[in-house]
Enzyme design. Sequence first.
Site, mmCIF file in Angstrom:
data_model
loop_
_atom_site.group_PDB
_atom_site.id
_atom_site.type_symbol
_atom_site.label_atom_id
_atom_site.label_comp_id
_atom_site.label_asym_id
_atom_site.label_seq_id
_atom_site.Cartn_x
_atom_site.Cartn_y
_atom_site.Cartn_z
ATOM 1 N N LYS A 105 43.467 -7.507 11.927
ATOM 2 C CA LYS A 105 43.979 -6.330 11.207
ATOM 3 C C LYS A 105 44.008 -6.658 9.731
ATOM 4 O O LYS A 105 44.116 -7.830 9.346
ATOM 5 C CB LYS A 105 45.406 -6.017 11.675
ATOM 6 C CG LYS A 105 45.818 -4.589 11.423
ATOM 7 C CD LYS A 105 45.348 -3.679 12.525
ATOM 8 C CE LYS A 105 45.602 -2.222 12.233
ATOM 9 N NZ LYS A 105 45.377 -1.413 13.438
ATOM 10 N N ASP A 129 42.717 2.834 9.662
ATOM 11 C CA ASP A 129 44.077 2.921 10.196
ATOM 12 C C ASP A 129 44.770 3.900 9.232
ATOM 13 O O ASP A 129 44.080 4.677 8.552
ATOM 14 C CB ASP A 129 44.742 1.526 10.234
ATOM 15 C CG ASP A 129 45.997 1.487 11.111
ATOM 16 O OD1 ASP A 129 45.871 1.331 12.329
ATOM 17 O OD2 ASP A 129 47.120 1.631 10.583
#
Length: 449
Positions: free
Chosen positions: A128, A168
């Site tokens: 991430k 995201d």
Amino acid sequence: MTVDEKLDGILSTILARNPGEAEFHQAAREVFESLGRVVAKRPDYLEDALIDRLCEPERQIIFRVPWTDDKGQVHVNRGFRVQYNSALGPYKGGLRFHPSVNLSIIKFLGFEQIFKNALTGLPIGGGKGGSDFDPKDRSDGEIMRFCQSFMTELFRHIGDKTDVPAGDIGVGGREVGWMFGQYRRLTNRFEAGVLTGKGLSYGGSLARTEATGYGTVYFVQSMLERQGTSIEGHRTVVSGSGNVAIYAMEKAMKLGARIIACSDSSGYVVDEEGIDLDLVREIKEVRRARIGDYVKTRKDATFIATGKGVIWDVPCDIALPCATQNELTARDAGVLIKNGVRVVAEGANMPCTPDAVEAFRKAGILFAPGKAANAGGVATSALEMQQNASRDRWTFDQTKDRLGVIMRNIHDTCAETAEEYGEPGDYVLGANIGGFIRVAEAMRAQGVI
Ligand code: GLU
């Protein structure tokens, strides 16, 4: 020492080694609660510090991102990429641009991503990244320059066989496009599979945009089918109005649910006639404005500003938190339970606080954790990688149908694992253990790495 004591010891070391990282601690604690059941049956998973290694990111990159605004003023943000685990495939996970981003948030998201990606059954590891950059009220030019500067450092760490970022919060198709362009320029390579969530004109996959929201609703559908019922006719409240929320609403509506409320960080709207999704889209995706604008067009709807009420006060059968972490508290869970909620499925990552989850589980509410219920987005990213690797392009239905099968498999894995470990209907346990076993097996087979 009992296995529980050993696990407690591992967790204490992890918490101490990562001081002050509240969100990461929360995500780790939640997984450890489930691991007790696994190691009771399989103490061999405690060997070779396998769990300790799983909790330590393989690599963490933090970098400076300078950029110039439209007035010529220079700003500095912080960029992150946590390459958490690549036992199952290249690191895979989104980039988040939001002022709240810090190492703790990226690590919690990366940690969750490992298990989520394992649950998809596809060959993707977990990672991430993101930045504390705030895209709100920034011009297209400013956001493009930021994306280019961000990629000017990130490019050396990623690749279609190494690490494949996507979007995201704050990063959608537009931003992925700007980052892809910069990657291509810096490397002189059209490496289509280096990013996913790309535009359709240069290697993106049909159905990727819809996938997270659709997948969450497919998961709810599977849970309800198992109970012999369906989504049809159920009052549904969806928090958020970004990509996940919009497509969760679209799919739920298509399946006959009634969407009563949605929100953004400024507040929430309630429309008893059913949310007008085209209007929400126009406000959020075209005008990029606040959700309060909804009531200017739909006069019978109400808008409640943040601080004056909470979306979870709206009575519903199905609650889909699709905004951000820790947005649904124990207090909210209490209200939802009192109002007769039947299903709660996390479209966002970790939107329910631990005590809210505990309240739902105690009350026997069907609860789907994000790492299972929102896995449709990353699963379809993996399908995008497949198309890129074979220089192919699938139809919308081909991709959507595969997403449907993947979500059904994730549901069944969670349900069967929960049953096998003595807690039928506990999707949290099922998701944590189901994901863990896949990663643990791959890590063990590859030695002490
Ligand atoms: N950000 C999404 C998630 O939380 C998608 C990641 C991806 O497609 O790589 O799973």
